[in-house]
Design a protein around this motif. Structure first.
Motif, PDB file in Angstrom:
ATOM      1  N   TYR A   1     -72.943 -24.361  -1.331  1.00  0.00           N
ATOM      2  CA  TYR A   1     -73.110 -25.797  -1.125  1.00  0.00           C
ATOM      3  C   TYR A   1     -72.075 -26.538  -1.965  1.00  0.00           C
ATOM      4  CZ  TYR A   1     -75.038 -30.478  -2.022  1.00  0.00           C
ATOM      5  OH  TYR A   1     -75.188 -31.837  -2.177  1.00  0.00           O
ATOM      6  N   ASP A   2     -71.200 -27.237  -1.306  1.00  0.00           N
ATOM      7  CA  ASP A   2     -70.165 -28.032  -1.968  1.00  0.00           C
ATOM      8  C   ASP A   2     -70.680 -29.459  -2.141  1.00  0.00           C
ATOM      9  OD1 ASP A   2     -67.957 -29.368  -2.855  1.00  0.00           O
ATOM     10  OD2 ASP A   2     -66.660 -28.868  -1.155  1.00  0.00           O
ATOM     11  N   ASN A   3     -71.014 -29.827  -3.374  1.00  0.00           N
ATOM     12  CA  ASN A   3     -71.550 -31.178  -3.595  1.00  0.00           C
ATOM     13  C   ASN A   3     -70.501 -32.106  -4.212  1.00  0.00           C
ATOM     14  OD1 ASN A   3     -71.517 -30.450  -6.332  1.00  0.00           O
ATOM     15  ND2 ASN A   3     -73.456 -31.493  -6.766  1.00  0.00           N
ATOM     16  N   SER A   4     -69.237 -31.800  -3.958  1.00  0.00           N
ATOM     17  CA  SER A   4     -68.168 -32.633  -4.508  1.00  0.00           C
ATOM     18  C   SER A   4     -68.237 -34.060  -3.976  1.00  0.00           C
ATOM     19  CB  SER A   4     -66.799 -32.017  -4.203  1.00  0.00           C
ATOM     20  OG  SER A   4     -66.618 -31.862  -2.795  1.00  0.00           O
ATOM     21  N   THR A   5     -68.729 -34.246  -2.747  1.00  0.00           N
ATOM     22  CA  THR A   5     -68.888 -35.600  -2.213  1.00  0.00           C
ATOM     23  C   THR A   5     -69.860 -36.397  -3.070  1.00  0.00           C
ATOM     24  OG1 THR A   5     -68.451 -34.853   0.045  1.00  0.00           O
ATOM     25  CG2 THR A   5     -69.600 -36.967  -0.203  1.00  0.00           C
ATOM     26  N   PHE A   6     -70.958 -35.745  -3.482  1.00  0.00           N
ATOM     27  CA  PHE A   6     -71.967 -36.389  -4.327  1.00  0.00           C
ATOM     28  C   PHE A   6     -71.382 -36.800  -5.670  1.00  0.00           C
ATOM     29  CE2 PHE A   6     -75.092 -35.187  -7.765  1.00  0.00           C
ATOM     30  CZ  PHE A   6     -75.770 -36.401  -7.777  1.00  0.00           C
ATOM     31  N   THR A   7     -70.704 -35.876  -6.356  1.00  0.00           N
ATOM     32  CA  THR A   7     -70.148 -36.196  -7.674  1.00  0.00           C
ATOM     33  C   THR A   7     -69.038 -37.243  -7.562  1.00  0.00           C
ATOM     34  OG1 THR A   7     -68.686 -34.254  -7.508  1.00  0.00           O
ATOM     35  CG2 THR A   7     -70.781 -33.975  -8.679  1.00  0.00           C
ATOM     36  N   SER A   8     -68.271 -37.178  -6.458  1.00  0.00           N
ATOM     37  CA  SER A   8     -67.225 -38.189  -6.260  1.00  0.00           C
ATOM     38  C   SER A   8     -67.825 -39.577  -6.060  1.00  0.00           C
ATOM     39  CB  SER A   8     -66.350 -37.817  -5.054  1.00  0.00           C
ATOM     40  OG  SER A   8     -65.642 -36.621  -5.288  1.00  0.00           O
ATOM     41  N   GLU A   9     -68.940 -39.646  -5.327  1.00  0.00           N
ATOM     42  CA  GLU A   9     -69.609 -40.928  -5.119  1.00  0.00           C
ATOM     43  C   GLU A   9     -70.132 -41.493  -6.440  1.00  0.00           C
ATOM     44  OE1 GLU A   9     -72.547 -40.011  -2.179  1.00  0.00           O
ATOM     45  OE2 GLU A   9     -71.255 -40.611  -0.512  1.00  0.00           O
ATOM     46  N   LEU A  10     -70.681 -40.618  -7.280  1.00  0.00           N
ATOM     47  CA  LEU A  10     -71.125 -41.076  -8.600  1.00  0.00           C
ATOM     48  C   LEU A  10     -69.952 -41.608  -9.410  1.00  0.00           C
ATOM     49  CD1 LEU A  10     -73.738 -38.388  -9.791  1.00  0.00           C
ATOM     50  CD2 LEU A  10     -74.184 -40.665  -8.867  1.00  0.00           C
ATOM     51  N   GLU A  11     -68.827 -40.895  -9.386  1.00  0.00           N
ATOM     52  CA  GLU A  11     -67.649 -41.328 -10.149  1.00  0.00           C
ATOM     53  C   GLU A  11     -67.100 -42.638  -9.615  1.00  0.00           C
ATOM     54  OE1 GLU A  11     -65.296 -37.820  -9.750  1.00  0.00           O
ATOM     55  OE2 GLU A  11     -66.078 -36.898 -11.590  1.00  0.00           O
ATOM     56  N   ASP A  12     -67.153 -42.834  -8.279  1.00  0.00           N
ATOM     57  CA  ASP A  12     -66.683 -44.097  -7.698  1.00  0.00           C
ATOM     58  C   ASP A  12     -67.542 -45.271  -8.168  1.00  0.00           C
ATOM     59  OD1 ASP A  12     -64.717 -42.751  -6.340  1.00  0.00           O
ATOM     60  OD2 ASP A  12     -65.808 -42.628  -4.444  1.00  0.00           O
ATOM     61  N   ILE A  13     -68.837 -45.007  -8.409  1.00  0.00           N
ATOM     62  CA  ILE A  13     -69.737 -46.066  -8.903  1.00  0.00           C
ATOM     63  C   ILE A  13     -69.429 -46.387 -10.355  1.00  0.00           C
ATOM     64  CG2 ILE A  13     -72.154 -46.629  -9.413  1.00  0.00           C
ATOM     65  CD1 ILE A  13     -72.943 -44.809  -7.067  1.00  0.00           C
ATOM     66  N   GLY A  14     -68.906 -45.389 -11.086  1.00  0.00           N
ATOM     67  CA  GLY A  14     -68.613 -45.605 -12.499  1.00  0.00           C
ATOM     68  C   GLY A  14     -69.196 -44.556 -13.420  1.00  0.00           C
ATOM     69  N   PHE A  15     -69.779 -43.505 -12.850  1.00  0.00           N
ATOM     70  CA  PHE A  15     -70.360 -42.433 -13.651  1.00  0.00           C
ATOM     71  C   PHE A  15     -69.269 -41.512 -14.192  1.00  0.00           C
ATOM     72  CE2 PHE A  15     -74.273 -43.710 -11.690  1.00  0.00           C
ATOM     73  CZ  PHE A  15     -75.286 -43.224 -12.502  1.00  0.00           C
ATOM     74  N   SER A  16     -69.547 -40.918 -15.335  1.00  0.00           N
ATOM     75  CA  SER A  16     -68.748 -39.816 -15.870  1.00  0.00           C
ATOM     76  C   SER A  16     -69.559 -38.537 -15.710  1.00  0.00           C
ATOM     77  CB  SER A  16     -68.421 -40.042 -17.347  1.00  0.00           C
ATOM     78  OG  SER A  16     -67.675 -41.223 -17.530  1.00  0.00           O
ATOM     79  N   VAL A  17     -68.983 -37.544 -15.048  1.00  0.00           N
ATOM     80  CA  VAL A  17     -69.680 -36.282 -14.798  1.00  0.00           C
ATOM     81  C   VAL A  17     -69.105 -35.217 -15.715  1.00  0.00           C
ATOM     82  CG1 VAL A  17     -70.270 -34.525 -13.093  1.00  0.00           C
ATOM     83  CG2 VAL A  17     -70.089 -36.924 -12.391  1.00  0.00           C
ATOM     84  N   ALA A  18     -69.962 -34.606 -16.536  1.00  0.00           N
ATOM     85  CA  ALA A  18     -69.530 -33.553 -17.463  1.00  0.00           C
ATOM     86  C   ALA A  18     -69.400 -32.242 -16.696  1.00  0.00           C
ATOM     87  CB  ALA A  18     -70.527 -33.421 -18.607  1.00  0.00           C
ATOM     88  N   ASP A  19     -68.164 -31.808 -16.481  1.00  0.00           N
ATOM     89  CA  ASP A  19     -67.905 -30.677 -15.581  1.00  0.00           C
ATOM     90  C   ASP A  19     -68.291 -29.327 -16.165  1.00  0.00           C
ATOM     91  OD1 ASP A  19     -66.845 -32.336 -13.602  1.00  0.00           O
ATOM     92  OD2 ASP A  19     -64.862 -32.315 -14.551  1.00  0.00           O
ATOM     93  N   CYS A  20     -68.467 -29.253 -17.487  1.00  0.00           N
ATOM     94  CA  CYS A  20     -68.772 -27.967 -18.120  1.00  0.00           C
ATOM     95  C   CYS A  20     -70.121 -27.993 -18.835  1.00  0.00           C
ATOM     96  CB  CYS A  20     -67.682 -27.589 -19.123  1.00  0.00           C
ATOM     97  SG  CYS A  20     -66.052 -27.389 -18.396  1.00  0.00           S
ATOM     98  N   SER A  21     -71.001 -28.878 -18.463  1.00  0.00           N
ATOM     99  CA  SER A  21     -72.257 -29.050 -19.197  1.00  0.00           C
ATOM    100  C   SER A  21     -73.248 -27.922 -18.924  1.00  0.00           C
ATOM    101  CB  SER A  21     -72.903 -30.387 -18.833  1.00  0.00           C
ATOM    102  OG  SER A  21     -74.042 -30.623 -19.628  1.00  0.00           O
ATOM    103  N   GLN A  22     -73.991 -27.580 -19.949  1.00  0.00           N
ATOM    104  CA  GLN A  22     -75.097 -26.631 -19.833  1.00  0.00           C
ATOM    105  C   GLN A  22     -76.319 -27.225 -20.520  1.00  0.00           C
ATOM    106  OE1 GLN A  22     -72.641 -22.386 -19.757  1.00  0.00           O
ATOM    107  NE2 GLN A  22     -74.149 -22.712 -21.337  1.00  0.00           N
ATOM    108  N   THR A  23     -77.493 -26.727 -20.138  1.00  0.00           N
ATOM    109  CA  THR A  23     -78.710 -27.131 -20.817  1.00  0.00           C
ATOM    110  C   THR A  23     -78.788 -26.473 -22.191  1.00  0.00           C
ATOM    111  OG1 THR A  23     -81.122 -27.244 -20.625  1.00  0.00           O
ATOM    112  CG2 THR A  23     -80.079 -25.240 -19.828  1.00  0.00           C
TER     113      THR A  23
END
Length: 517
Positions: A202-224
C-alpha cells in the motif's frame, strides 16, 4: 405469601450467587490493565438477577433448598465453563467441532446432572458446606486481586501527581497571548509509509503529501518508544521513558495525572475526549466526553447486543450464551438491519459507528470554547478490520485476510484524515497544534514492522527543524511546550523498546531505523 417468602430467604443458600460473580471478576482480573471496573457492573447486576430467579424457581420445583442450591451452582458452572471448553476443542481439532454439537452434549450433561442432584445426590449437608467455603474463598481472592491492582494504581497516581506538580511549577513561567488548541490524534497501529509499502503493498504517499500540503511535517524515520499502547501513550503524555519516572512500570498512573494533562490544566485548557473501545483502563480525566450514544436512535437501546462494551463481548464469548446467540442469529433477518445478535459482530458494528462519529465530530470541535486539549484515539487501522477503502462495513477476520484487512483499514483512515485536518485548521480562530501519530505498528509483526509509525505534526510558526526525521513520541510534547510555551525541556535520545513478552522487565532497546532509499 409473606411467610413463604421469609421461609425462602431463610433456607436459601447464597453461594450460587457468589459462584456466578466469580467468573466475571476472574475475567476482569485477567484483563485488568484494559478494562475499567465500571465495565463489569452491568454483567454483575444481570447475572445476580438471573441466578436469583433460577434459585427461586429451583426451590419451588425441587422442594429442597439444599438440592436446589447445588443444582443452580451446577448450572452456573456449565454456563461459564462452556466457552473455555469450546475454545480448547476448537484449537485442538480445528473445524471438527461446532457450537451446535457441543450444545447438544451440554444439554445432556445439564439435564442428567440436575436430575441426579435433585433425586440421588447424597451427603447434602457436607456438599453445601463445602460449596459455601469454596465460593467465599474464590470470591475473596478475586476481590483482593482486583483491589490490589486499584491500590497500586492509586499509589502510582499519587506519586505521579506530586512529581508532575513539582516539575511543571518550575517549567511554567507564562503563556502566549494567543493560546492555541492542541489536538492529539492517535491512529492505533498505523505503520510508517515504508512499512505499508513493503509489507502491505500500500503506497500512502498521496496521504502524506496531502498532509504536507496542508502544512504538516511528517517524520520519515519515526518509531514508537514502546509497542504496547498503554506503555506508548503513558510515555508520550509524561514526556519520559517509563523506567525513568515509575518505580513499577507494570502499574501505570492514569493519564489525568500525566505531565501533559496537568500542564495544560494549569494553563487553563479544557480537555475533550471521545468515547472509544480504546480506553485501556487508563483515565484521561476529560472535562467533556463526546459520545456517539447520546445521538443513538431509540431502538438501538431495545436490543442489548448492539451496545455491548468490549469486556461484555469477552465475557459472552467465554460462556454458553455465545452458542445460543449463534443459533438465534438465524432469526436476525427479522431484526432491524443494523442490529445483530452476535456479540462480537455487534461490538464491531458499534466500533464502526464510533469511528465515523469521531471523524465527524472532530470537525465540529473547533467551534467549542478555547483553549482546549483534544485527545482522539481511533482504533484504526488496528483490528478489527471492518472498513473497506471507501468506508463501508466489511469484516476481515481470518489470518489469511490480515494483510488485506489491515491495508483496507489504513486506506480508509488515510483517505479521511486530510479533510478532517483541513477543516480543523480552517475552523480554528487561532492556528491549532495537531499531532497525528501511530502508537505502534500492526500487531503480531516483527519489530522492524511493529515499531515504525506514522508521526506527523502541524506546528504553525515553529522553528525550522523542530520536527526531525527520527523524532519519537516521547519528544512530541517536549517540542510543543518548548516552542509555544517558553519551557526548556531537553530533547531525549530517541529510543525504541521491544520485547516479545508483555512483561516490562523484558523490554530492550531496538535501533531506530530509516527506510532504505
Amino acid at each position: 405469601m409473606i411467610k413463604q417468602a421469609r421461609t425462602f430467604i431463610k433456607f436459601t443458600y447464597i453461594y450460587p450467587l457468589l459462584f456466578s460473580i466469580f467468573p466475571i471478576l476472574a475475567l476482569y482480573n485477567f484483563n485488568v490493565e484494559y478494562v475499567h471496573y465500571t465495565a463489569i457492573l452491568r454483567s454483575i447486576k444481570i447475572t445476580i438477577g438471573i441466578v436469583a430467579i433460577l434459585v427461586f424457581i429451583a426451590n419451588i420445583a425441587i422442594k429442597n433448598h439444599k438440592r436446589a442450591a447445588i443444582a443452580i451452582t451446577f448450572v452456573v458452572f456449565l454456563f461459564f465453563i462452556y466457552g473455555h471448553i469450546f475454545t480448547y476443542f476448537e484449537n485442538s481439532w480445528p473445524n471438527k467441532i461446532h457450537n451446535r454439537h457441543l450444545t447438544v452434549i451440554w444439554f445432556v450433561i445439564l439435564f442428567v446432572g440436575c436430575w441426579w442432584i435433585a433425586k440421588k445426590l447424597p451427603k447434602l449437608e457436607e456438599i453445601n458446606q463445602f460449596l459455601e467455603i469454596v465460593s467465599i474463598t474464590l470470591l475473596a481472592f478475586a476481590i483482593i486481586n482486583a483491589a490490589s491492582f486499584e491500590i497500586k494504581r492509586m499509589r502510582a497516581n499519587a506519586e505521579n501527581r506530586e512529581r508532575v506538580a513539582a516539575m511543571i511549577g518550575e517549567k511554567i513561567s507564562g503563556s502566549p497571548e494567543e493560546i492555541p488548541d492542541i489536538y492529539y490524534i492517535i491512529l492505533d497501529a498505523h505503520a510508517r509509509s515504508d512499512v505499508l509499502l513493503d509489507s502491505f503493498e500500500y503506497d500512502n504517499s498521496t496521504f502524506t503529501s496531502e498532509l504536507e500540503d496542508i502544512g504538516f511535517s511528517v517524520a520519515d524515520c519515526s518509531q514508537t518508544n514502546y509497542w504496547r499502547t498503554e506503555y506508548s501513550l503513558t510515555s508520550t503524555l509524561n514526556l519520559n521513558y517509563l523506567q525513568d519516572f515509575l518505580e513499577d512500570p507494570n502499574t501505570l498512573p492514569d493519564w489525568k495525572y500525566s505531565v501533559v494533562r496537568q500542564t495544560l490544566e494549569t494553563l487553563g485548557y479544557t480537555t475533550i475526549g471521545f468515547e472509544s473501545r480504546a480506553t485501556h483502563n487508563i483515565d484521561l480525566g476529560v472535562d467533556i466526553l463526546l459520545s456517539r450514544r447520546s445521538k443513538s436512535e431509540i431502538y438501538e437501546d431495545i436490543y442489548p447486543f448492539t451496545n455491548l462494551n468490549e469486556y461484555e463481548v469477552m465475557l459472552i464469548n467465554t460462556t454458553w450464551l455465545q452458542s445460543w446467540l449463534q443459533l438465534l442469529a438465524n432469526f436476525e433477518r427479522n431484526l432491524p438491519d443494523d442490529v445483530t445478535l452476535d456479540a462480537e459482530n455487534a461490538a464491531y458494528l458499534e466500533h464502526y459507528r464510533q469511528t465515523l462519529y469521531i471523524l465527524d465530530e472532530l470537525q465540529r470541535v473547533p467551534y467549542r470554547k478555547s483553549p482546549k486539549f483534544v485527545m482522539a484515539h481511533l482504533l484504526v487501522p488496528h483490528e478489527p478490520f471492518i472498513f473497506n477503502p471507501e468506508g463501508k462495513y466489511e469484516h476481515h477476520h481470518t489470518d489469511t485476510e490480515f494483510v488485506e484487512g489491515y491495508s483496507n483499514n489504513a486506506k480508509f483512515i488515510d483517505s479521511q484524515m486530510p479533510g478532517v485536518m483541513k477543516n480543523i485548521i480552517e475552523r480554528s480562530q487561532v492556528p491549532p497544534i495537531i499531532i497525528v501519530q501511530g502508537d505502534h505498528g500492526p500487531n503480531g509483526a516483527a519489530p522492524n514492522i511493529l515499531l515504525p509509525i506514522l508521526n506527523a505534526y502541524y506546528l504553525p510558526g515553529a522553528e525550522p527543524g523542530a520536527v526531525y526525521e527520527k523524532i519519537t513520541p516521547v519528544n512530541s510534547f517536549r517540542v510543543i511546550f518548548n516552542q509555544y510555551f517558553g519551557m526548556d525541556y531537553e530533547m531525549l535520545d530517541d529510543i525504541s523498546y521491544y520485547s516479545q513478552s508483555a512483561e516490562f522487565k523484558d523490554y530492550r532497546p531496538f535501533p531506530v531505523t530509516c527506510p532504505q532509499p
